[in-house]
Design a protein around this motif. Structure first.
Motif, PDB file in Angstrom:
ATOM      1  N   SER A 107       8.027   3.354  -5.176  1.00 36.29           N
ATOM      2  CA  SER A 107       8.664   4.672  -5.087  1.00 36.29           C
ATOM      3  C   SER A 107       7.722   5.682  -4.438  1.00 36.29           C
ATOM      4  O   SER A 107       8.145   6.462  -3.564  1.00 36.29           O
ATOM      5  N   ASN A 108       6.448   5.662  -4.837  1.00 32.64           N
ATOM      6  CA  ASN A 108       5.453   6.578  -4.244  1.00 32.64           C
ATOM      7  C   ASN A 108       5.307   6.335  -2.749  1.00 32.64           C
ATOM      8  O   ASN A 108       5.229   7.298  -1.964  1.00 32.64           O
ATOM      9  N   ALA A 109       5.267   5.061  -2.355  1.00 27.89           N
ATOM     10  CA  ALA A 109       5.072   4.720  -0.941  1.00 27.89           C
ATOM     11  C   ALA A 109       6.270   5.157  -0.093  1.00 27.89           C
ATOM     12  O   ALA A 109       6.104   5.706   1.004  1.00 27.89           O
ATOM     13  N   LYS A 110       7.484   4.919  -0.593  1.00 27.67           N
ATOM     14  CA  LYS A 110       8.682   5.277   0.170  1.00 27.67           C
ATOM     15  C   LYS A 110       8.798   6.789   0.358  1.00 27.67           C
ATOM     16  O   LYS A 110       9.282   7.271   1.381  1.00 27.67           O
ATOM     17  N   LYS A 111       8.366   7.536  -0.651  1.00 28.82           N
ATOM     18  CA  LYS A 111       8.443   8.996  -0.585  1.00 28.82           C
ATOM     19  C   LYS A 111       7.227   9.621   0.094  1.00 28.82           C
ATOM     20  O   LYS A 111       7.180  10.837   0.304  1.00 28.82           O
ATOM     21  N   GLY A 112       6.237   8.772   0.420  1.00 26.53           N
ATOM     22  CA  GLY A 112       5.030   9.287   1.053  1.00 26.53           C
ATOM     23  C   GLY A 112       4.138  10.047   0.091  1.00 26.53           C
ATOM     24  O   GLY A 112       3.313  10.863   0.516  1.00 26.53           O
ATOM     25  N   PHE A 147       0.472   7.706  -5.571  1.00 26.69           N
ATOM     26  CA  PHE A 147       0.258   6.271  -5.363  1.00 26.69           C
ATOM     27  C   PHE A 147      -1.162   5.885  -5.786  1.00 26.69           C
ATOM     28  O   PHE A 147      -1.369   4.920  -6.533  1.00 26.69           O
ATOM     29  N   ASN A 148      -2.134   6.651  -5.309  1.00 28.61           N
ATOM     30  CA  ASN A 148      -3.541   6.387  -5.653  1.00 28.61           C
ATOM     31  C   ASN A 148      -3.785   6.562  -7.147  1.00 28.61           C
ATOM     32  O   ASN A 148      -4.499   5.774  -7.770  1.00 28.61           O
ATOM     33  N   LYS A 149      -3.167   7.587  -7.723  1.00 31.69           N
ATOM     34  CA  LYS A 149      -3.343   7.858  -9.151  1.00 31.69           C
ATOM     35  C   LYS A 149      -2.807   6.706  -9.992  1.00 31.69           C
ATOM     36  O   LYS A 149      -3.463   6.252 -10.939  1.00 31.69           O
ATOM     37  N   ASN A 150      -1.620   6.198  -9.652  1.00 35.95           N
ATOM     38  CA  ASN A 150      -1.027   5.090 -10.399  1.00 35.95           C
ATOM     39  C   ASN A 150      -1.816   3.797 -10.211  1.00 35.95           C
ATOM     40  O   ASN A 150      -1.979   3.014 -11.157  1.00 35.95           O
ATOM     41  N   LEU A 151      -2.324   3.578  -8.997  1.00 32.79           N
ATOM     42  CA  LEU A 151      -3.100   2.373  -8.713  1.00 32.79           C
ATOM     43  C   LEU A 151      -4.409   2.385  -9.505  1.00 32.79           C
ATOM     44  O   LEU A 151      -4.780   1.365 -10.125  1.00 32.79           O
ATOM     45  N   VAL A 152      -5.100   3.508  -9.490  1.00 32.60           N
ATOM     46  CA  VAL A 152      -6.367   3.633 -10.222  1.00 32.60           C
ATOM     47  C   VAL A 152      -6.136   3.485 -11.723  1.00 32.60           C
ATOM     48  O   VAL A 152      -6.905   2.810 -12.417  1.00 32.60           O
ATOM     49  N   PHE A 153      -5.065   4.092 -12.212  1.00 36.26           N
ATOM     50  CA  PHE A 153      -4.745   3.979 -13.637  1.00 36.26           C
ATOM     51  C   PHE A 153      -4.482   2.521 -13.999  1.00 36.26           C
ATOM     52  O   PHE A 153      -4.915   2.043 -15.058  1.00 36.26           O
ATOM     53  N   ARG A 190      -7.327  -0.455   5.161  1.00 37.67           N
ATOM     54  CA  ARG A 190      -6.387  -0.520   6.278  1.00 37.67           C
ATOM     55  C   ARG A 190      -5.263   0.500   6.067  1.00 37.67           C
ATOM     56  O   ARG A 190      -4.661   0.572   5.013  1.00 37.67           O
ATOM     57  N   GLY A 191      -5.012   1.279   7.090  1.00 34.39           N
ATOM     58  CA  GLY A 191      -3.953   2.286   7.009  1.00 34.39           C
ATOM     59  C   GLY A 191      -4.454   3.652   6.593  1.00 34.39           C
ATOM     60  O   GLY A 191      -3.802   4.670   6.849  1.00 34.39           O
ATOM     61  N   GLY A 192      -5.610   3.697   5.925  1.00 35.68           N
ATOM     62  CA  GLY A 192      -6.217   4.961   5.534  1.00 35.68           C
ATOM     63  C   GLY A 192      -5.464   5.766   4.487  1.00 35.68           C
ATOM     64  O   GLY A 192      -5.686   6.961   4.339  1.00 35.68           O
ATOM     65  N   LYS A 193      -4.566   5.101   3.742  1.00 33.30           N
ATOM     66  CA  LYS A 193      -3.762   5.822   2.757  1.00 33.30           C
ATOM     67  C   LYS A 193      -4.303   5.677   1.332  1.00 33.30           C
ATOM     68  O   LYS A 193      -3.859   6.386   0.435  1.00 33.30           O
TER      69      LYS A 193
END
Length: 298
Positions: free
Chosen positions: A61-66, A71-77, A199-202
């Protein structure tokens, strides 16, 4: 087999490949590795797989909405929560591996030698639990960005490393060498995935690095928690042994299950106490969620 399927199913492919290698390693090696794998997968299935299943929709959902900050916060958590679960489980299992194997599997033909072989394999298998867990969290991060190439690269490298290391160690370490190969391959896979995140820098690699440092801190905490268990476990088991009688079932319950439960409780209480004293934000978040859900059910 396509490269993509190979990458996504690397863990299962590794098990099949190493089982074939183990067939020539000696009597009881294949069985000990299978039982050891079951224990590792039990922990993965209960905690980590459930966590990755929850995180994937959020990341997608984070990725589709940009929404890359979320996205980073959820991944780190997800990585931190994985460390909070898998690292204490690893340290505890390393110390209690023989007791765990005996409690769960020692019936009938599963004798002292079977316990020894399985415990030996488990020592090396469980050492890679955190790395396997991290890959289960990182895979959704790539899939959410519609990147299947990176997981494929990591998966293929994992299979190759696993087979090569297993072949190198099987003669000298038998089942332990094959289990260690699985841990090494999991580490390589996790390392490649972390490196490919750029990769992608996001992805905020600085935050990913902080989550990995958090994992090191949790490793230290886990070793502190295991100290009282190390000194108390023999006394606890000896105490309960006095109350076991000739019945095999009651001996299993009284002499193994009850002392194991007490030892686990000691470890859990010490761990929770340290996290509360340190005011670990992730632990407080999880405890708060548990308390709220319990109150809601009531």
């Amino acid at each position: 087999i396509s490269p993509t399927l190979l990458g996504m199913g690397a863990y299962q492919i590794n098990i099949i490949a190493t089982t074939r290698i183990a067939n020539d390693a000696g009597e009881g090696i294949v069985s000990s590795l299978q039982f050891s794998n079951r224990l590792e997968e039990l922990i993965l299935g209960i905690f980590v797989v459930s966590l990755s299943t929850v995180i994937l929709p959020e990341l997608s959902s984070n990725a589709k909405k940009g929404e890359w900050e979320s996205f980073n916060k959820n991944l780190v958590f997800g990585i931190k929560l994985t460390a909070m679960i898998s690292i204490p489980a690893t340290v505890f299992t390393l110390l209690m591996r023989e007791e765990i194997v005996s409690l769960l599997f020692r019936f009938g033909k599963f004798d002292d030698e079977s316990v020894r072989l399985t415990s030996y394999a488990l020592m090396f298998h469980i050492s890679g639990l955190f790395f396997i867990a991290v890959t289960r969290i990182l895979f959704p991060a790539f899939f959410a960005q519609e990147d299947t190439v990176s997981p494929t690269i990591a998966g293929v490298a994992s299979v190759i490393v696993n087979i090569v290391v297993a072949l190198l160690l099987v003669d000298s370490m038998k089942g332990g060498g094959i289990a260690l190969a699985s841990t090494v391959s999991a580490f390589v896979s996790a390392l490649i995935l972390v490196l490919l995140l750029r990769r992608g820098g996001k992805i905020d690699l600085k935050k990913i690095g902080e989550s990995l440092l958090y994992s090191v801190r949790f490793l230290i905490i886990s070793f502190v928690c295991i100290v009282p268990v190390y000194f108390l476990k023999d006394h606890i088991y000896k105490y309960f042994t006095r109350f076991s009688n000739v019945s095999a079932l009651s001996r299993k319950i009284v002499a193994e299950f009850l002392p194991f439960s007490v030892v686990t409780a000691v470890f859990g209480v010490v761990l929770i106490t340290i996290l509360v004293v340190m005011k670990d934000e992730n632990a407080i978040y999880v405890f708060d969620k548990i308390v709220r859900r319990f109150k809601w059910k009531k």
